[in-house]
Design a protein around this motif. Sequence first.
Motif, PDB file in Angstrom:
ATOM      1  N   LEU A  59      51.993  12.019 -24.218  1.00  0.00           N
ATOM      2  CA  LEU A  59      51.980  12.575 -22.614  1.00  0.00           C
ATOM      3  C   LEU A  59      53.623  13.302 -22.619  1.00  0.00           C
ATOM      4  CD1 LEU A  59      51.310  12.883 -19.595  1.00  0.00           C
ATOM      5  CD2 LEU A  59      52.205  10.637 -19.344  1.00  0.00           C
ATOM      6  N   ILE A  60      53.597  14.613 -22.454  1.00  0.00           N
ATOM      7  CA  ILE A  60      54.760  15.210 -22.414  1.00  0.00           C
ATOM      8  C   ILE A  60      55.477  15.382 -21.266  1.00  0.00           C
ATOM      9  CG2 ILE A  60      56.042  17.571 -23.170  1.00  0.00           C
ATOM     10  CD1 ILE A  60      53.451  17.805 -25.069  1.00  0.00           C
ATOM     11  N   GLY A  61      56.628  14.651 -20.676  1.00  0.00           N
ATOM     12  CA  GLY A  61      57.313  14.751 -19.504  1.00  0.00           C
ATOM     13  C   GLY A  61      58.252  15.783 -19.134  1.00  0.00           C
ATOM     14  N   LEU A  62      58.322  16.433 -18.119  1.00  0.00           N
ATOM     15  CA  LEU A  62      59.327  17.270 -17.767  1.00  0.00           C
ATOM     16  C   LEU A  62      59.609  17.253 -16.401  1.00  0.00           C
ATOM     17  CD1 LEU A  62      58.188  20.912 -16.653  1.00  0.00           C
ATOM     18  CD2 LEU A  62      56.623  19.187 -17.781  1.00  0.00           C
ATOM     19  N   ALA A  63      60.680  17.940 -15.788  1.00  0.00           N
ATOM     20  CA  ALA A  63      61.266  17.869 -14.330  1.00  0.00           C
ATOM     21  C   ALA A  63      61.631  18.950 -14.107  1.00  0.00           C
ATOM     22  CB  ALA A  63      62.296  16.798 -14.274  1.00  0.00           C
TER      23      ALA A  63
END
Length: 229
Positions: free
Chosen positions: A63-67
């Motif tokens: 899971l690649i998270g970004l905001a």
Amino acid sequence: MDVVTAIEGGLVVSCQAPEGHPLRDPRAIVLLARCAELGGAAGLRVNGPEDVRAVKAVTGLPLIGLAKVPRPHARPLITPSFALCEELVRAGADLVALEVTAEAEPSAGDLPGLVERVRRELGVPVMADVSTAEEGVRAWERGAALVSTTLSGYTPYTLASGPEPDLALVGELAALGIRMVAEGRLRTPEHVAEAFARGAWSVVIGGAITDPLAITRHLTAATPAGSRR
């Protein structure tokens, strides 16, 4: 297997929906993520701690998270602070995506330094979203595990790159030994194959898979009724 190795040679599906979109609900994002997993995705790219947490609960994919941080009259910035990175990791992100662009640095500060700090203090790899070769090299030299073409065509100094994916940038940086991710405007199997032929480590596709609103608008524009709107 670590997250970077796990997505090598595979397709990462970006499961996102902006505010005001019919799919802007963590439950909808979870369904998109499950479809991507069943379809053979090697990983997922998800925006915001709430969606990361929801997706993490239903899938074992990397899971690649970004905001995304909204700005008035401009595109959002991608994870421009350590605090945002920390939230994503707490929510379950295996890797953090953040931008390393000259456009963002006046407001966000030392972005290559942020890459290094996230890797060192949070213990997760970083995907650096860039728009030029120079930005990609800077991010790689500061410890980015992956460099992505996400923002080519979206910064003021790359807007002339056109509607096609910037696969030339993939090839240019891959030739330097940088682990490259092709992202941005990829829509077809031919785009995917060409990205890997140019040395991509992985490919990310979002709206062409997970945005039925955009897909419908695109196809409707070719109809007689659509052309009259």
